[in-house]
Design an enzyme around this catalytic site. Structure first.
Site, mmCIF file in Angstrom:
data_model
loop_
_atom_site.group_PDB
_atom_site.id
_atom_site.type_symbol
_atom_site.label_atom_id
_atom_site.label_comp_id
_atom_site.label_asym_id
_atom_site.label_seq_id
_atom_site.Cartn_x
_atom_site.Cartn_y
_atom_site.Cartn_z
ATOM 1 N N ARG A 80 -2.820 -0.737 14.354
ATOM 2 C CA ARG A 80 -2.083 0.202 13.517
ATOM 3 C C ARG A 80 -2.951 0.699 12.367
ATOM 4 N NH1 ARG A 80 3.685 -1.778 11.682
ATOM 5 N NH2 ARG A 80 2.469 -2.943 10.162
ATOM 6 N N LYS A 183 0.705 3.778 8.308
ATOM 7 C CA LYS A 183 1.047 3.014 7.106
ATOM 8 C C LYS A 183 0.159 3.450 5.940
ATOM 9 C CE LYS A 183 2.427 -1.766 6.164
ATOM 10 N NZ LYS A 183 3.799 -1.551 5.709
ATOM 11 N N GLU A 219 14.714 5.087 9.299
ATOM 12 C CA GLU A 219 14.474 3.678 8.966
ATOM 13 C C GLU A 219 14.762 3.416 7.497
ATOM 14 O OE1 GLU A 219 10.459 2.157 9.205
ATOM 15 O OE2 GLU A 219 9.606 4.108 8.796
HETATM 16 N N1 PLP Z 1 8.808 0.341 8.318
HETATM 17 C C1 PLP Z 1 8.120 0.476 7.185
HETATM 18 C C2 PLP Z 1 8.216 1.743 6.444
HETATM 19 C C3 PLP Z 1 7.310 -0.589 6.735
HETATM 20 O O1 PLP Z 1 6.626 -0.484 5.598
HETATM 21 C C4 PLP Z 1 7.236 -1.774 7.483
HETATM 22 C C5 PLP Z 1 6.380 -2.858 7.054
HETATM 23 O O2 PLP Z 1 5.268 -2.974 7.453
HETATM 24 C C6 PLP Z 1 7.979 -1.862 8.651
HETATM 25 C C7 PLP Z 1 8.761 -0.788 9.038
HETATM 26 C C8 PLP Z 1 7.925 -3.085 9.491
HETATM 27 O O3 PLP Z 1 6.748 -3.157 10.249
HETATM 28 P P1 PLP Z 1 6.161 -4.541 10.685
HETATM 29 O O4 PLP Z 1 7.216 -5.231 11.474
HETATM 30 O O5 PLP Z 1 4.992 -4.198 11.523
HETATM 31 O O6 PLP Z 1 5.824 -5.270 9.460
HETATM 32 C C1 COI Z 2 5.707 -5.360 5.329
HETATM 33 O O1 COI Z 2 6.774 -5.577 5.887
HETATM 34 O O2 COI Z 2 4.706 -6.015 5.533
HETATM 35 C C2 COI Z 2 5.560 -4.275 4.396
HETATM 36 O O3 COI Z 2 4.471 -3.883 4.207
HETATM 37 C C3 COI Z 2 6.752 -3.742 3.755
HETATM 38 C C4 COI Z 2 6.566 -3.398 2.299
HETATM 39 C C5 COI Z 2 6.172 -4.545 1.457
HETATM 40 C C6 COI Z 2 5.702 -2.220 2.131
#
Ligand code: PLP
Ligand code: COI
Length: 339
Positions: A80, A183, A219
């Protein structure tokens, strides 16, 4: 090291002993460097400061009952970050640099990996920024990649208790063809106003709609959205949401449990029909949603009426944590022990 109350940790910055850094200059990455400073020294015209050339990741290391430290699906975070770098024209961090930096950062701060059973874990924050100086709008020629870590507790103060989300119409987190799927810092900047207002008005987070039609759920500020009904796990398919590694993992667990999984548009009206609703992400883990308040239409959707998470969300949460902590068989090969 001061006495840390592991079970009471919030999700926040926590100073640890070391961080790891690496510089991209003359078209290549240099050696990893270890630093004990919490600061960096960058050029006043660095592109990360002016034009948002910045991408980050969020992942966790867990201490198992067996005392071992496990990473969860780090390769997905690397992939990612590579897509994020590509999306805003930054130097791509190689797999070796990424892996070696996170492992080094965890090992050097091993004493901060929370003990098993405390509910806390070590949050790992890889960060990539454009450091080269430019005043015209263009990508930098120099980059810095760094990794810092810190012990954290639950993202939402409710922990694994139902949270309230505020559905908003007057702010968008990401444009339909913008950067919502990677991200990068700009998405979070765009979400701050709605997020703060949601908190002021008593909710854990804002819940954003798909920006073009404003009809479908996208989301939450920092986490993906899911709904469950008729033995089916349903989560939005949208170009403007971040592909969550937690969500991906939960979808697999649902399939393992014999449930159906649907990735598709979720119209607002469908909120009425879910048996369970949740938000998921590395930081949020699985946060059961007890209530969604539609701010414009003053409509309220309620779940978890008895104040506790639904049975499927609970099972998913327990299973996911057990895999992360090495207690449940890791049949998909998601964890890696740091030796
Ligand atoms: N959506 C957003 C906007 C996020 O910042 C995050 C955190 O990383 C997620 C979803 C969840 O992603 P992940 O499960 O890869 O941490
Ligand atoms: C995460 O879930 O790791 C995130 O980055 C979410 C937030 C702290 C930006």
């Amino acid at each position: 090291m001061e006495n840390i109350e592991w079970g009471k940790l919030p999700f926040g910055y926590f100073k640890t002993d070391y961080n790891v850094r690496c510089y991209w200059r003359d078209g290549k990455w240099g050696e990893l460097e270890i630093s004990s400073s919490e600061h960096i020294n960058i050029h006043i015209a660095a592109t990360c400061l002016h034009y948002g050339q910045e991408a980050f990741e969020g992942m966790k290391a867990f201490r198992g009952k067996d005392g071992k430290i496990r990473l969860f699906r780090w390769e997905e975070n690397w992939k990612r970050m590579k897509r994020s770098a590509e999306g805003i024209v930054m130097a791509e961090v190689t797999k070796d640099v990424f892996y070696n930096a996170i492992v080094k950062a965890v090992k050097l701060n091993e004493k901060y990996v929370p003990p098993y059973g405390t509910g806390a874990s070590l949050y790992i924050r890889p960060l990539l920024i454009g450091t080269g100086a430019e005043v015209g709008v263009k990508p930098a020629k120099e980059y810095m990649f760094m990794v810092f870590v810190g012990p954290v507790g639950p993202y939402f103060k409710e922990g694994f208790n139902p949270v309230s989300l505020q559905l908003v119409y007057d702010y968008d987190r990401a444009a339909p063809q913008g950067t919502g799927h990677i991200k990068v810092g700009g998405n979070y900047a765009a979400s701050l106003r709605a997020g703060l207002r949601a908190k002021d008005e008593g909710h854990a987070s804002a819940l954003f709609l798909e920006a073009k039609e404003k009809k479908y759920i996208d989301e939450a500020g920092p986490a993906n959205f899911f709904g469950i009904k008729n033995n089916t796990y349903i989560t939005p398919e949208s170009r403007s949401i971040l592909p969550s590694i937690t969500n991906m993992s939960i979808q697999q667990l649902c399939k393992d449990m014999g449930m159906d999984v649907e990735k598709r548009n979720i119209p607002v009206e469908e909120l009425e029909s879910f048996e369970e609703v949740g938000a998921c992400g590395t930081a949020a883990i699985i946060s059961p949603v007890g209530k969604i308040v539609d701010r414009d239409n003053k409509k309220v959707y309620e779940y978890c009426k008895d104040g506790v998470a639904g049975p499927i969300s609970t099972k998913l949460y327990v299973t996911l944590r057990a895999i992360q902590e090495g207690e449940e068989e890791d049949s998909h090969g998601w964890t890696e022990v740091i030796e």
